[in-house]
Each structure stands twice: as structure tokens, then as C-alpha cells.
Motif scaffolding. Structure first.
Motif, PDB file in Angstrom:
ATOM      1  N   MET A 286       2.433  -7.219 -17.077  1.00 57.03           N
ATOM      2  CA  MET A 286       2.339  -6.348 -15.907  1.00 57.03           C
ATOM      3  C   MET A 286       0.872  -6.069 -15.587  1.00 57.03           C
ATOM      4  N   LEU A 287       0.540  -6.166 -14.304  1.00 60.27           N
ATOM      5  CA  LEU A 287      -0.793  -5.817 -13.823  1.00 60.27           C
ATOM      6  C   LEU A 287      -0.666  -4.549 -12.993  1.00 60.27           C
ATOM      7  N   THR A 288      -1.505  -3.561 -13.256  1.00 65.05           N
ATOM      8  CA  THR A 288      -1.364  -2.309 -12.528  1.00 65.05           C
ATOM      9  C   THR A 288      -2.708  -1.646 -12.288  1.00 65.05           C
ATOM     10  N   ALA A 289      -2.857  -1.088 -11.110  1.00 59.07           N
ATOM     11  CA  ALA A 289      -4.044  -0.293 -10.805  1.00 59.07           C
ATOM     12  C   ALA A 289      -3.800   1.160 -11.129  1.00 59.07           C
ATOM     13  N   ARG A 290      -2.574   1.501 -11.468  1.00 59.27           N
ATOM     14  CA  ARG A 290      -2.224   2.884 -11.762  1.00 59.27           C
ATOM     15  C   ARG A 290      -2.681   3.264 -13.158  1.00 59.27           C
ATOM     16  N   SER A 291      -3.051   4.533 -13.315  1.00 58.02           N
ATOM     17  CA  SER A 291      -3.397   5.032 -14.654  1.00 58.02           C
ATOM     18  C   SER A 291      -2.268   5.876 -15.219  1.00 58.02           C
ATOM     19  N   ASP A 292      -1.165   5.996 -14.465  1.00 52.96           N
ATOM     20  CA  ASP A 292      -0.037   6.817 -14.892  1.00 52.96           C
ATOM     21  C   ASP A 292       0.683   6.145 -16.061  1.00 52.96           C
TER      22      ASP A 292
ATOM     23  N   LEU B 288       5.247 -18.047 -18.022  1.00 56.46           N
ATOM     24  CA  LEU B 288       4.651 -16.714 -18.030  1.00 56.46           C
ATOM     25  C   LEU B 288       4.579 -16.193 -16.599  1.00 56.46           C
ATOM     26  N   ILE B 289       4.767 -14.879 -16.441  1.00 55.99           N
ATOM     27  CA  ILE B 289       4.632 -14.243 -15.130  1.00 55.99           C
ATOM     28  C   ILE B 289       3.606 -13.125 -15.222  1.00 55.99           C
ATOM     29  N   LEU B 290       2.618 -13.143 -14.324  1.00 57.12           N
ATOM     30  CA  LEU B 290       1.687 -12.026 -14.158  1.00 57.12           C
ATOM     31  C   LEU B 290       2.213 -11.230 -12.976  1.00 57.12           C
ATOM     32  N   LEU B 291       2.641  -9.994 -13.214  1.00 55.36           N
ATOM     33  CA  LEU B 291       3.396  -9.237 -12.216  1.00 55.36           C
ATOM     34  C   LEU B 291       2.745  -7.890 -11.927  1.00 55.36           C
ATOM     35  N   ASP B 292       2.281  -7.725 -10.670  1.00 52.69           N
ATOM     36  CA  ASP B 292       1.705  -6.449 -10.259  1.00 52.69           C
ATOM     37  C   ASP B 292       2.822  -5.422 -10.063  1.00 52.69           C
ATOM     38  N   ILE B 293       2.533  -4.156 -10.347  1.00 56.54           N
ATOM     39  CA  ILE B 293       3.545  -3.113 -10.151  1.00 56.54           C
ATOM     40  C   ILE B 293       3.682  -2.749  -8.674  1.00 56.54           C
ATOM     41  N   MET B 294       2.549  -2.554  -8.005  1.00 55.74           N
ATOM     42  CA  MET B 294       2.569  -2.130  -6.601  1.00 55.74           C
ATOM     43  C   MET B 294       2.701  -3.346  -5.692  1.00 55.74           C
ATOM     44  N   LEU B 295       3.930  -3.603  -5.220  1.00 58.26           N
ATOM     45  CA  LEU B 295       4.201  -4.751  -4.359  1.00 58.26           C
ATOM     46  C   LEU B 295       4.989  -4.322  -3.134  1.00 58.26           C
TER      47      LEU B 295
END
Length: 225
Positions: free
Chosen positions: A77-83, A47-54
Motif C-alpha cells: 500500500m502507498l499512502t500520503a496519509r499519516s493516519d 506484485l501490486i503497488l496500491l495507493d489508498i487515495m484513488l
């Protein structure tokens, strides 16, 4: 189980690593997209936990390269974006699920357990009982008959099926379907209204809906369905 966490927030990396290691997962980390790809192509992960903003290479580009290389590793995918566009892109590129920051550790663990139960098998068709949802053609059928769902109803059902066996909160459902357009003050009952309409279109089995309401929390489609 080997898990790779990719995020440039070192404090979050430490928190996630310790939490997963306490659950007996083997954890490795990467702080940018290039380092992540190096590790992914050198080692085997469940499994990979992958942030969008890198930095160096963003998470969506990493995901795209993984899938183009034919790797079938489940990716959350991990993201702080709400888009919502970023989330749609992630799913289109082959992400198995996404989780918006900030998130609870309990929800993350539930998502991980659900994804690992799929044994890494990627199938564009999601099922529950006689319901089949094709994520590619965006068709939903029941016993082979096409169901005429609105785009919002489709998104709700798809999200529930992606998380089958786990409770989806009303907030996460709303954030997934409406994104930045969701106003919790003026649209607080939108999820319940769409769930009600969706249930009407899905003929019940043994007089009960496949979508169960968990009082005070949200909704679930059980693995047992």
C-alpha cells in the motif's frame, strides 16, 4: 516479474514505471480503483503497488475485493496519509506492507525485493529463529513460550518481521507505531527505548539479539536468523 502500479498521480506513475523497468520488471499501470480491478481480474501479477487515495474506488476497497476473491497477490500500500487507522485497516484487509509518501526509490525497491522473496506465500505467522508472531491472534512465542509484549513492542516486532532482511529506519518505525502522535523533537528516543525493552524480553541466541542496530539508519532482522 509483473507489477501493477495503481495511483492517480500520473507523474509518480511515470517515475515508478521507469525505475522498475530499469530493474527489468514488467510494469502496467492503473489510475483509479475500477480500472485496477479490471486489470487484476484479467491478468496475473506478481506484485501490486496500491495507493489508498484513488478516484472511483479507493485503495482499501480494491484490496478488500482482491482478498475476498481469494487472490493471494502481494500488495504494497502507498499512502500520503499519516493516519495510523488507514494503515491498520490495510494490514487487516490483507496488505503485505505499506509505504508512506514521500518515500525514497531505494526503500521502495528494498520493500519490493523483500516481498517478492516471499514467493507470494501469505502466512499469518511471521518467524525469526525461535520467535513466532501470529498476526491474527497477536500472540508472540519463543520456543513455544508466550512472550508478554506491550502493544507498542508487538507493533515494532511485527513491522521488523514484515520487513525481514531489510533495514527499517527509526523514522519509518516511529511513523508506523505512533502515527500522528509522534513528535520527533520530544520523542526522539522512544524507538530506541522500546527496542531495548523488546530485546530484554526476547532471549538472545548465541549472545546476540535477533534485532540488529544499523548505526545511523535503524534496525534489521536478518533473513539468515
Amino acid at each position: 516479474m509483473n507489477i501493477l502500479i495503481v495511483d492517480d498521480d500520473t507523474e509518480l506513475l511515470d517515475q515508478l514505471s521507469h525505475a522498475l523497468e530499469r530493474k527489468q520488471y514488467r510494469v502496467e499501470t492503473a489510475v483509479n480503483g475500477e480500472q485496477a480491478l479490471d486489470k487484476i481480474f484479467e491478468s496475473a501479477y506478481d506484485l501490486i503497488l496500491l495507493d489508498i487515495m484513488l478516484p472511483r474506488l479507493d485503495g482499501l476497497s480494491v484490496l478488500k475485493e482482491i482478498r475476498q476473491a481469494g487472490l493471494n497477490i502481494p500488495v504494497l500500500m502507498l499512502t500520503a496519509r499519516s493516519d495510523i487507522e488507514d494503515k491498520v485497516k490495510g494490514l487487516d484487509y490483507g496488505a503485505d506492507d505499506y509505504l508512506a509518501k514521500p518515500f525514497s526509490m531505494a526503500e521502495l525497491m528494498a520493500r519490493i525485493r523483500a516481498m517478492l522473496r516471499r514467493d507470494g506465500k501469505r502466512d499469518p505467522v511471521l518467524t525469526a529463529g525461535s520467535i513466532e508472531l501470529d498476526t491474527v491472534s497477536r500472540r508472540v512465542t519463543q520456543n513455544g513460550e508466550l512472550l508478554n509484549l506491550t502493544s507498542k513492542e508487538f507493533s515494532i516486532l511485527e513491522f521488523l518481521l514484515h520487513n525481514k532482511g531489510s533495514v527499517v529506519s527509526r523514522f519509518n518505525m516511529a511513523e508506523h507505531v505512533w502515527g500522528n502522535d509522534f513528535d520527533p523533537f520530544s520523542m526522539s528516543n522512544f524507538v530506541d527505548v522500546h527496542i531495548k525493552n523488546l530485546r530484554k524480553k526476547i532471549r538472545s541466541h548465541k549472545d546476540s539479539s535477533i534485532i540488529r542496530t544499523i548505526r545511523g539508519i535503524g534496525f534489521i532482522i536478518d533473513d539468515a536468523i
